[in-house]
Design an enzyme around this catalytic site. Structure first.
Site, PDB file in Angstrom:
ATOM      1  N   ASN A  73       0.871  -1.184   0.000  1.00 48.63           N
ATOM      2  CA  ASN A  73       0.000   0.000   0.000  1.00 48.63           C
ATOM      3  C   ASN A  73       0.903   1.227   0.000  1.00 48.63           C
ATOM      4  OD1 ASN A  73      -1.785   2.061   0.477  1.00 48.63           O
ATOM      5  ND2 ASN A  73      -2.376   1.379   2.529  1.00 48.63           N
ATOM      6  N   TRP A  74       1.020   1.847  -1.160  1.00 50.35           N
ATOM      7  CA  TRP A  74       1.937   2.994  -1.269  1.00 50.35           C
ATOM      8  C   TRP A  74       1.420   4.234  -0.559  1.00 50.35           C
ATOM      9  CZ3 TRP A  74       3.788   3.143  -7.104  1.00 50.35           C
ATOM     10  CH2 TRP A  74       4.557   1.999  -7.371  1.00 50.35           C
ATOM     11  N   LYS A  75       0.135   4.253  -0.235  1.00 50.76           N
ATOM     12  CA  LYS A  75      -0.480   5.449   0.374  1.00 50.76           C
ATOM     13  C   LYS A  75      -0.230   6.645  -0.552  1.00 50.76           C
ATOM     14  CE  LYS A  75      -0.138   3.194   4.805  1.00 50.76           C
ATOM     15  NZ  LYS A  75      -0.043   3.286   6.261  1.00 50.76           N
ATOM     16  N   GLY A 104       2.969  -1.124   4.217  1.00 52.71           N
ATOM     17  CA  GLY A 104       3.015   0.298   3.897  1.00 52.71           C
ATOM     18  C   GLY A 104       4.429   0.719   3.539  1.00 52.71           C
ATOM     19  N   GLY A 105       5.107   1.369   4.489  1.00 54.75           N
ATOM     20  CA  GLY A 105       6.417   1.970   4.255  1.00 54.75           C
ATOM     21  C   GLY A 105       7.409   1.085   3.505  1.00 54.75           C
ATOM     22  N   HIS A 160      -9.464   1.223   4.893  1.00 55.51           N
ATOM     23  CA  HIS A 160      -8.176   1.370   5.591  1.00 55.51           C
ATOM     24  C   HIS A 160      -8.374   2.292   6.802  1.00 55.51           C
ATOM     25  CE1 HIS A 160      -4.047   2.487   6.467  1.00 55.51           C
ATOM     26  NE2 HIS A 160      -3.701   1.380   5.831  1.00 55.51           N
ATOM     27  N   GLU A 210      -5.252  -4.960  10.469  1.00 54.20           N
ATOM     28  CA  GLU A 210      -4.206  -3.963  10.712  1.00 54.20           C
ATOM     29  C   GLU A 210      -4.483  -3.258  12.040  1.00 54.20           C
ATOM     30  OE1 GLU A 210      -2.222  -2.669   6.700  1.00 54.20           O
ATOM     31  OE2 GLU A 210      -3.773  -1.258   7.260  1.00 54.20           O
ATOM     32  N   GLU A 266      -6.781   4.675   7.848  1.00 59.69           N
ATOM     33  CA  GLU A 266      -6.594   6.113   7.545  1.00 59.69           C
ATOM     34  C   GLU A 266      -7.844   6.685   6.878  1.00 59.69           C
ATOM     35  OE1 GLU A 266      -2.847   5.555   5.532  1.00 59.69           O
ATOM     36  OE2 GLU A 266      -1.993   4.909   7.444  1.00 59.69           O
ATOM     37  N   GLY A 287       2.864   2.182  10.740  1.00 58.53           N
ATOM     38  CA  GLY A 287       3.824   3.268  10.570  1.00 58.53           C
ATOM     39  C   GLY A 287       4.557   3.638  11.847  1.00 58.53           C
ATOM     40  N   SER A 324       3.775  -2.340  10.087  1.00 56.51           N
ATOM     41  CA  SER A 324       5.228  -2.406  10.245  1.00 56.51           C
ATOM     42  C   SER A 324       5.841  -3.736   9.794  1.00 56.51           C
ATOM     43  CB  SER A 324       5.627  -2.076  11.691  1.00 56.51           C
ATOM     44  OG  SER A 324       5.195  -0.766  12.043  1.00 56.51           O
TER      45      SER A 324
HETATM   46  P1  13P Z   1       3.282   0.298   7.609  1.00 53.56           P
HETATM   47  O1  13P Z   1       3.740  -0.993   6.965  1.00 53.56           O
HETATM   48  O2  13P Z   1       4.020   1.497   7.112  1.00 53.56           O
HETATM   49  O3  13P Z   1       3.207   0.167   9.091  1.00 53.56           O
HETATM   50  O4  13P Z   1       1.764   0.515   7.099  1.00 53.56           O
HETATM   51  C1  13P Z   1       0.838  -0.491   7.228  1.00 53.56           C
HETATM   52  C2  13P Z   1      -0.372  -0.123   6.456  1.00 53.56           C
HETATM   53  O5  13P Z   1      -1.135   0.742   6.838  1.00 53.56           O
HETATM   54  C3  13P Z   1      -0.613  -0.833   5.184  1.00 53.56           C
HETATM   55  O6  13P Z   1      -1.893  -0.594   4.706  1.00 53.56           O
END
Ligand code: 13P
Length: 262
Positions: free
Chosen positions: A11-13, A242-243, A103, A175, A105, A181, A221
């Site tokens: 997930n590149w966000k 994510g990251g 998600h 999640e 967010e 993050g 993470s």
């Molecule tokens: P991180 O891997 O950066 O913690 O993010 C997780 C996430 O929200 C994937 O959708």
């Protein structure tokens, strides 16, 4: 993991524009195809910003890459006066295979509810796009020890009243919000506890076959250094990353989680 094909979704966000997306997907695809069986061992998916989709489609189709791609959100409406929104049929035209829904967010910053998530899941399934339905508890709920009932309730609302055909287009992602993050990973045991409960809830809602075939991912993470121990748990079928998915070498290592099993 039974017979479920592992799924690693990046997930590149709100990162990487369409030029950066081309370079990133190219590197990822080249790294993975270096070794045999990478795309059989796990599905590798990138969930990119809307503005990247056309470029990624052109690249993946043109070079016949094994990487799949998707979006991070979608409108529940078919078309019309919804300024700024993107419809399911627009995503389908771009060859999108997966779309994240609900998600944390989106839930936190855009007030998305389980009912809205449910509408989006149906809209996606109608066009053959698989929803990656995100659920998970915030820190206060975890501290109070209510993470299992909280997450299962959210799952029930998000997946209410789906037909078998719609369920075939559902992947669940657990999640925990406090692990996103933050570098704070849920332990494999924490993740298995909730994901096991998700699978039990699926069995109660839709029967043992749906519970046995639906893939459930962990997100929060995830890195190449911790993915193998997470994937070793019986009910965990992949990761929503994510990251670490922004770095194609690192994400390729995550897709190759089997290499790190000790
Ligand atoms: P991180 O891997 O950066 O913690 O993010 C997780 C996430 O929200 C994937 O959708």
């Amino acid at each position: 993991m039974a017979n479920r094909t592992p799924l690693m979704a990046g997930n590149w966000k709100m990162n990487l524009d369409h030029i950066e997306a081309i370079a990133t997907v190219q590197k990822l695809a080249w790294t993975l195809t270096d070794a045999k069986h990478d795309f059989e061992d796990a599905e590798a998916v990138v969930l990119v910003p809307f503005t990247d989709l056309r470029s990624v489609q052109t690249l993946v189709d043109g070079d016949k890459l094994g990487v799949k791609y998707g979006a991070q959100d979608v409108s529940k409406h078919k078309s019309g006066a919804y300024t700024g929104e993107i419809s399911v049929s627009m995503l389908a035209k771009l060859g999108v295979a997966y779309c994240a829904v609900g998600h944390s967010e989106r839930r936190e910053y855009h007030g998305e509810t389980d009912a809205l998530v449910n509408d989006k899941v149906r809209a996606l399934a109608a066009e053959g796009i698989t929803a990656i339905v995100c659920v998970g508890e915030p820190l206060e709920i975890r501290k109070a020890g209510n993470h299992v009932p909280f997450t299962v309730d959210s799952l029930k609302g998000s997946l209410a009243n789906l037909s078998p055909a719609e369920l075939a287009h559902v992947v669940v992602a657990y999640e925990p919000v406090w692990a996103i993050g933050t570098g704070e990973v849920a332990t494999p045991e924490d993740a298995q506890e909730v994901i096991g409960a998700i699978r039990e809830a699926l069995a109660k809602m839709y029967g043992p076959e749906v519970a046995a075939t639906t893939r459930v991912l962990y997100g929060g993470s995830v890195k190449s250094s911790n993915v193998a121990e997470i994937m070793a748990k019986p009910d965990i079928d992949g990761a929503l990353v994510g990251g670490a998915s922004l770095d194609p070498q690192e994400f390729a290592k995550i897709v190759r989680f089997k290499d790190h099993i000790v």
